[in-house]
Design a protein around this motif. Structure first.
Motif, PDB file in Angstrom:
ATOM      1  N   UNK B  46     100.482 117.208   7.509  1.00 48.70           N
ATOM      2  CA  UNK B  46     101.281 118.392   7.856  1.00 48.70           C
ATOM      3  C   UNK B  46     100.557 119.265   8.873  1.00 48.70           C
ATOM      4  N   UNK B  47      99.276 119.565   8.602  1.00 48.94           N
ATOM      5  CA  UNK B  47      98.547 120.496   9.457  1.00 48.94           C
ATOM      6  C   UNK B  47      98.347 119.926  10.854  1.00 48.94           C
ATOM      7  N   UNK B  48      98.026 118.612  10.911  1.00 50.73           N
ATOM      8  CA  UNK B  48      97.767 118.006  12.213  1.00 50.73           C
ATOM      9  C   UNK B  48      99.023 117.958  13.064  1.00 50.73           C
ATOM     10  N   UNK B  49     100.163 117.620  12.433  1.00 55.09           N
ATOM     11  CA  UNK B  49     101.397 117.545  13.226  1.00 55.09           C
ATOM     12  C   UNK B  49     101.901 118.924  13.649  1.00 55.09           C
ATOM     13  N   UNK B  50     101.669 119.943  12.812  1.00 53.63           N
ATOM     14  CA  UNK B  50     102.005 121.312  13.231  1.00 53.63           C
ATOM     15  C   UNK B  50     101.140 121.720  14.416  1.00 53.63           C
ATOM     16  N   UNK B  56     102.224 121.526  22.165  1.00 58.68           N
ATOM     17  CA  UNK B  56     103.199 121.094  23.164  1.00 58.68           C
ATOM     18  C   UNK B  56     104.265 122.145  23.450  1.00 58.68           C
ATOM     19  N   UNK B  57     104.364 123.191  22.614  1.00 62.88           N
ATOM     20  CA  UNK B  57     105.389 124.199  22.860  1.00 62.88           C
ATOM     21  C   UNK B  57     106.778 123.705  22.476  1.00 62.88           C
ATOM     22  N   UNK B  58     107.808 124.461  22.857  1.00 60.72           N
ATOM     23  CA  UNK B  58     109.180 124.078  22.509  1.00 60.72           C
ATOM     24  C   UNK B  58     109.679 123.071  23.525  1.00 60.72           C
ATOM     25  N   UNK B  59     109.853 121.812  23.083  1.00 62.47           N
ATOM     26  CA  UNK B  59     110.329 120.765  23.991  1.00 62.47           C
ATOM     27  C   UNK B  59     110.934 119.649  23.148  1.00 62.47           C
ATOM     28  N   UNK B  60     111.374 118.597  23.812  1.00 55.20           N
ATOM     29  CA  UNK B  60     111.954 117.446  23.105  1.00 55.20           C
ATOM     30  C   UNK B  60     110.885 116.720  22.296  1.00 55.20           C
ATOM     31  N   UNK B  61     109.658 116.727  22.828  1.00 54.39           N
ATOM     32  CA  UNK B  61     108.517 116.102  22.136  1.00 54.39           C
ATOM     33  C   UNK B  61     108.316 116.742  20.760  1.00 54.39           C
ATOM     34  N   UNK B  62     108.342 118.074  20.708  1.00 54.28           N
ATOM     35  CA  UNK B  62     108.113 118.780  19.446  1.00 54.28           C
ATOM     36  C   UNK B  62     109.225 118.504  18.453  1.00 54.28           C
ATOM     37  N   UNK B  69     107.622 114.609  10.922  1.00 53.21           N
ATOM     38  CA  UNK B  69     106.961 115.445   9.905  1.00 53.21           C
ATOM     39  C   UNK B  69     107.812 115.562   8.651  1.00 53.21           C
ATOM     40  N   UNK B  70     109.134 115.801   8.866  1.00 52.90           N
ATOM     41  CA  UNK B  70     109.997 115.972   7.693  1.00 52.90           C
ATOM     42  C   UNK B  70     110.144 114.655   6.941  1.00 52.90           C
ATOM     43  N   UNK B  71     110.147 113.520   7.661  1.00 51.40           N
ATOM     44  CA  UNK B  71     110.209 112.226   6.977  1.00 51.40           C
ATOM     45  C   UNK B  71     108.924 111.944   6.208  1.00 51.40           C
ATOM     46  N   UNK B  72     107.789 112.211   6.870  1.00 47.53           N
ATOM     47  CA  UNK B  72     106.511 111.885   6.242  1.00 47.53           C
ATOM     48  C   UNK B  72     106.233 112.710   5.003  1.00 47.53           C
ATOM     49  N   UNK B  73     106.713 113.973   5.005  1.00 49.34           N
ATOM     50  CA  UNK B  73     106.470 114.802   3.825  1.00 49.34           C
ATOM     51  C   UNK B  73     107.258 114.326   2.631  1.00 49.34           C
ATOM     52  N   UNK B  74     108.380 113.612   2.860  1.00 48.21           N
ATOM     53  CA  UNK B  74     109.122 113.077   1.725  1.00 48.21           C
ATOM     54  C   UNK B  74     108.514 111.736   1.294  1.00 48.21           C
ATOM     55  N   UNK B  75     108.186 110.881   2.275  1.00 46.20           N
ATOM     56  CA  UNK B  75     107.891 109.484   1.957  1.00 46.20           C
ATOM     57  C   UNK B  75     106.488 109.301   1.404  1.00 46.20           C
TER      58      UNK B  75
END
Lengths: 83, 98, 180
Positions: B46-50, B56-62, B69-75
């Motif tokens: 979580x911390x590393x991906x945040x 990268x700021x607000x972009x398509x990459x983020x 991130x949301x998938x990994x926190x569930x799985x």
């Protein structure tokens, strides 16, 4: 940022040691789970360094399908070798 | 400025991951190790991906990183739970701590 | 990093060939294909890496395990008197001569040996896991519990006597259902 990528590569080798020395079957699965999540982080950092956002599609597909193998192996062991 | 904050978050994630890697050698019991592997590794993820998202700021990459991130926190906790459940149901029992 | 992941994949491939237990080899092959997908990525071929990650970790694992269900498993529960189950205990118990004889026995019967450390007694184990054996070690004496309808228990007794395991140091206890 390259330093962080190198550190994660080092930590993934450390957590892969659990796969090799783990006494029971489930220890190996635990080490494999750690290794897979560290590989996902490594690819994300690589994509951020290179600025290539198509590498993230690979991580997305891997996070959707990568857990099937671990869950299937632990299910197999729990049912004593029957699928 | 924004990139510096991102680097700081990533370094914090590395610290969490280091303690997780230490914990799987420190404990001599399977169930204690599984606790380390499920919780601390998820927090590091979580911390590393945040950190990457802030860098990268607000972009398509983020946005893509947010989806991962949301998938990994569930799985990630789900898989750990399934491994420990398989060990317990197979009869691998240890003595409880007092 | 490329060299490191190549070395890691070579190590995993050697381990997958060298190990005696088939189910550990499946996990080593999973880790091998994970590392190989990183190698493809570093060679600027992300499409091949995507295919390798999906096929290697999901589909080929399922295919190997479906093939491995032909290979039956012999489960031994291991219980020594009131010690905590820790890693050192695990490593020590692997080196005893009885465990080595059991590995030879399971290789002869074409079964795969699985040893699980536990703290339960025989009635609970027999209720949840039929056809399993329990090894109990106390003060240098080994008790092997098993169900009398399981035909492997006679073969195991004959094998242990034939291999010259000292007869005074183990007893085989056949527990009936009615006693429980």
């Amino acid at each position: 940022m390259e330093i962080i990528l190198g550190l994660i590569a080092l930590l993934s080798v450390v957590s892969a040691g659990r796969i090799v020395i783990g006494p029971s079957m489930w220890d190996r699965l635990l080490g494999f789970n750690l290794l897979a999540s560290k590989l996902m982080m490594m690819i994300i950092l690589l994509a951020a360094i290179r600025g290539e956002s198509y590498l993230l599609d690979m991580v997305l597909v891997y996070s959707l399908l990568g857990f099937v193998g671990v869950i299937f192996i632990s299910w197999f062991v729990q049912r004593k070798g029957r699928v | 400025m924004r990139e510096t904050i991102g680097i700081v978050f990533m370094a914090a994630g590395i610290v969490f991951l280091f303690f997780g890697a230490l914990g799987i050698y420190r404990y001599k019991n399977f169930y204690a190790r599984s606790l380390v592997a499920s919780k601390i590794d998820t927090v590091g993820f979580l911390t590393l991906l945040v950190g990457v998202m802030i860098h990268k700021g607000i972009s398509m990459f983020s946005l893509k990183v947010l989806a991962i991130l949301s998938l990994g926190m569930v799985i990630n906790p789900l898989v750990s739970h399934y491994i420990v459940r398989s060990a317990y149901k197979s009869g691998y029992h240890v003595k409880k701590d007092r | 990093m490329l060299t490191g992941s190549l070395l890691f994949s070579v190590m995993m491939a050697v381990l997958a060939i060298q190990t005696r237990k088939m189910r550990n080899a499946v996990i080593y092959l999973c880790a091998f294909s994970l590392s190989m997908s990183l190698v493809y990525l570093l060679y600027h071929a992300p499409d091949v890496a995507l295919a390798e990650a999906v096929i290697g970790s999901a589909i080929s694992t399922i295919l190997y395990l479906v093939a491995l269900q032909k290979y039956k498993i012999l489960t031994f529960f291991y219980r020594s008197e009131d010690t905590e189950v820790r890693d050192e205990h695990y490593q020590e118990s692997r080196k005893t001569p009885l465990i080595k004889l059991l590995e030879k026995f399971s290789a002869k019967q074409e079964l795969e040996l699985q040893i699980i450390h536990t703290l339960d007694h025989y009635p609970e184990i027999n209720e949840k896991h039929p056809n399993a054996f329990l090894l109990e070690e106390a003060e240098g004496h080994t008790r092997i519990y098993g169900h009398p309808e399981n035909n492997l228990i006679d073969a195991l007794e004959d094998f242990l006597i034939k291999e010259g395991f000292p007869k005074a140091s183990f007893t085989i206890v056949k527990v009936e259902d009615t006693v429980l």
